[in-house]
Design an enzyme around this catalytic site. Sequence first.
Site, PDB file in Angstrom:
ATOM      1  N   HIS A  15      47.439 -28.470  30.743  1.00  0.00           N
ATOM      2  CA  HIS A  15      48.071 -29.708  30.217  1.00  0.00           C
ATOM      3  C   HIS A  15      48.673 -29.382  28.851  1.00  0.00           C
ATOM      4  CE1 HIS A  15      48.027 -34.302  29.783  1.00  0.00           C
ATOM      5  NE2 HIS A  15      48.719 -33.821  28.756  1.00  0.00           N
ATOM      6  N   HIS A  17      52.200 -29.996  26.073  1.00  0.00           N
ATOM      7  CA  HIS A  17      53.498 -30.549  25.669  1.00  0.00           C
ATOM      8  C   HIS A  17      54.226 -29.503  24.839  1.00  0.00           C
ATOM      9  CE1 HIS A  17      52.395 -34.698  26.844  1.00  0.00           C
ATOM     10  NE2 HIS A  17      51.184 -34.274  26.539  1.00  0.00           N
ATOM     11  N   LEU A  18      55.406 -29.094  25.304  1.00  0.00           N
ATOM     12  CA  LEU A  18      56.179 -28.080  24.565  1.00  0.00           C
ATOM     13  C   LEU A  18      57.395 -28.663  23.854  1.00  0.00           C
ATOM     14  CD1 LEU A  18      56.223 -24.896  26.852  1.00  0.00           C
ATOM     15  CD2 LEU A  18      54.986 -25.253  24.711  1.00  0.00           C
ATOM     16  N   ARG A  19      57.765 -29.914  24.182  1.00  0.00           N
ATOM     17  CA  ARG A  19      58.978 -30.531  23.609  1.00  0.00           C
ATOM     18  C   ARG A  19      60.215 -29.710  23.999  1.00  0.00           C
ATOM     19  NH1 ARG A  19      55.447 -34.506  23.180  1.00  0.00           N
ATOM     20  NH2 ARG A  19      54.284 -34.568  21.253  1.00  0.00           N
ATOM     21  N   ASN A  43      57.327 -35.389  29.526  1.00  0.00           N
ATOM     22  CA  ASN A  43      57.676 -36.594  28.751  1.00  0.00           C
ATOM     23  C   ASN A  43      58.639 -36.281  27.604  1.00  0.00           C
ATOM     24  OD1 ASN A  43      55.551 -35.285  27.374  1.00  0.00           O
ATOM     25  ND2 ASN A  43      54.894 -37.170  26.381  1.00  0.00           N
ATOM     26  N   LYS A 100      53.716 -36.232  37.195  1.00  0.00           N
ATOM     27  CA  LYS A 100      52.876 -36.854  36.170  1.00  0.00           C
ATOM     28  C   LYS A 100      53.055 -38.360  36.178  1.00  0.00           C
ATOM     29  CE  LYS A 100      50.239 -37.164  32.510  1.00  0.00           C
ATOM     30  NZ  LYS A 100      50.385 -36.670  31.164  1.00  0.00           N
ATOM     31  N   HIS A 137      47.796 -39.835  33.527  1.00  0.00           N
ATOM     32  CA  HIS A 137      47.369 -40.376  32.231  1.00  0.00           C
ATOM     33  C   HIS A 137      46.641 -41.677  32.561  1.00  0.00           C
ATOM     34  CE1 HIS A 137      47.802 -41.047  27.783  1.00  0.00           C
ATOM     35  NE2 HIS A 137      47.358 -42.214  28.220  1.00  0.00           N
ATOM     36  N   HIS A 175      42.970 -35.203  30.558  1.00  0.00           N
ATOM     37  CA  HIS A 175      42.302 -35.451  29.267  1.00  0.00           C
ATOM     38  C   HIS A 175      41.274 -36.577  29.338  1.00  0.00           C
ATOM     39  CE1 HIS A 175      45.529 -38.405  29.205  1.00  0.00           C
ATOM     40  NE2 HIS A 175      46.441 -37.562  28.795  1.00  0.00           N
ATOM     41  N   LEU A 220      46.111 -39.937  22.187  1.00  0.00           N
ATOM     42  CA  LEU A 220      45.826 -40.873  23.277  1.00  0.00           C
ATOM     43  C   LEU A 220      45.487 -40.093  24.538  1.00  0.00           C
ATOM     44  CD1 LEU A 220      48.589 -43.554  22.658  1.00  0.00           C
ATOM     45  CD2 LEU A 220      46.104 -43.874  22.461  1.00  0.00           C
ATOM     46  N   ASP A 248      46.253 -30.554  26.063  1.00  0.00           N
ATOM     47  CA  ASP A 248      47.064 -31.708  25.651  1.00  0.00           C
ATOM     48  C   ASP A 248      47.663 -31.457  24.269  1.00  0.00           C
ATOM     49  OD1 ASP A 248      48.386 -34.100  25.921  1.00  0.00           O
ATOM     50  OD2 ASP A 248      46.662 -35.338  25.393  1.00  0.00           O
ATOM     51  N   HIS A 252      53.761 -33.105  16.808  1.00  0.00           N
ATOM     52  CA  HIS A 252      54.610 -34.096  16.141  1.00  0.00           C
ATOM     53  C   HIS A 252      54.791 -33.611  14.710  1.00  0.00           C
ATOM     54  CE1 HIS A 252      54.460 -37.354  19.180  1.00  0.00           C
ATOM     55  NE2 HIS A 252      53.232 -36.934  19.409  1.00  0.00           N
TER      56      HIS A 252
HETATM   57  O1  DOR Z   1      48.210 -38.073  22.153  1.00  0.00           O
HETATM   58  C1  DOR Z   1      49.052 -37.925  23.020  1.00  0.00           C
HETATM   59  N1  DOR Z   1      50.232 -37.323  22.778  1.00  0.00           N
HETATM   60  N2  DOR Z   1      48.795 -38.407  24.230  1.00  0.00           N
HETATM   61  C2  DOR Z   1      49.719 -38.415  25.185  1.00  0.00           C
HETATM   62  O2  DOR Z   1      49.432 -38.892  26.242  1.00  0.00           O
HETATM   63  C3  DOR Z   1      51.089 -37.907  24.923  1.00  0.00           C
HETATM   64  C4  DOR Z   1      51.110 -36.963  23.828  1.00  0.00           C
HETATM   65  C5  DOR Z   1      52.514 -36.687  23.296  1.00  0.00           C
HETATM   66  O3  DOR Z   1      53.398 -36.415  24.098  1.00  0.00           O
HETATM   67  O4  DOR Z   1      52.697 -36.722  22.087  1.00  0.00           O
HETATM   68 ZN    ZN Z   2      49.487 -35.087  27.339  1.00  0.00          ZN
END
Ligand code: DOR
Ligand code: ZN
Length: 347
Positions: A15, A17-19, A43, A100, A137, A175, A220, A248, A252
């Site tokens: 799981h 997130h690479l953006r 996402n 997802k 999620h 998660h 989250l 996860d 940011h």
């Molecule tokens: O904390 C989180 N950040 N929970 C998520 O479900 C998404 C993720 C994000 O993409 O920043």
């Molecule tokens: Zn996530």
Amino acid sequence: MTKTTITITQPDDWHLHLRDGEALNSVAPFTARQFARAIIMPNLNPPVTTVVRAVEYLDQILAAVDGSDFEPLMTLYLTDNTPASEVIAARKSCFIKGLKLYPAGATTNSDAGVTDIRNCDAALEEMQKSGLPLLIHGETTDPQVDVFDREKVFIDKTLQPLTQRFPELKIVFEHITTREAADFVLQSGDNVAATITPQHLLFNRNALFQNGLQPHNYCLPVLKRDIHQHALLEVIRSGNNKFFLGTDSAPHAKNKKEGACGCAGIFSAHAAIEIYATIFEQQDALDKLEAFASFNGPDFYGLPRNNKTITLNKEDWTIPDEYPLGDETLVPFLAGQTVCWKLSETI
Ligand code: DOR
Ligand code: ZN
């Protein structure tokens, strides 16, 4: 005798997130340095809803990790309108490993998510047939529900009925943060598994408020009470093969985390395997780390386990206060703190 070195099969992150854009170039090498593969969350803005978009994104990721043999495992973002034909195309693509489910409004970039799971029946039917997993999620978006109860209410109102309507559907409950989620997975069939993040093992909700508000511990689903943290720790100590590593890690920029309306997400890719090793050692469960990090995930997804190994040495090191994120900066999980395992540079 306490161990000073551990060698395990190379792990995967189930799981991540690479953006995209410059942020992708900044964070992807951290994952490639330790993990062979990772499930890439879709996402983005706009989200990765089609196989065509997923190919473009895959190419961007491969460019960002040029020179490594890291393999991105792609996912599609499920919407109310995902047709069965897109699921068939995903299955045929071979590089897409799941879809997802973001309940609309549940988290970052989830506005295009699912408003009612029944709208997805055609896609889910096809996924059940073809064995393509649904990655969930699991939080209700009902604003009346207490934020700390949203996972439990999702299980009762959405997940339980879903598993009754699609009893063979492969599901990864992502998660997990509560005892109820762990119990749900334990009581379900072999087609239901879960990922567990480092932050939900290491911390409970006190970490959000210790010495003032701590935005870098906000993600989250939000951190829960200690009884839930302890339930997750019990699960990893048990070595049950339904649970596996999923960081996860969700970068940011520092100013977005520390601003008046702080974003949810914890970046942990800089030291993920080292942090998990530290947690497993604290639990006297280092012997369970390899299955959690390197066996249970591929076994569930029906993929081969990795051939290479990694070595971790018992060595204190301090996590930097910041890393670059494009032309911004990023505050990593456990910034400024000491971790007692360090990945050996050679794989
Ligand atoms: O904390 C989180 N950040 N929970 C998520 O479900 C998404 C993720 C994000 O993409 O920043
Ligand atoms: Zn996530």
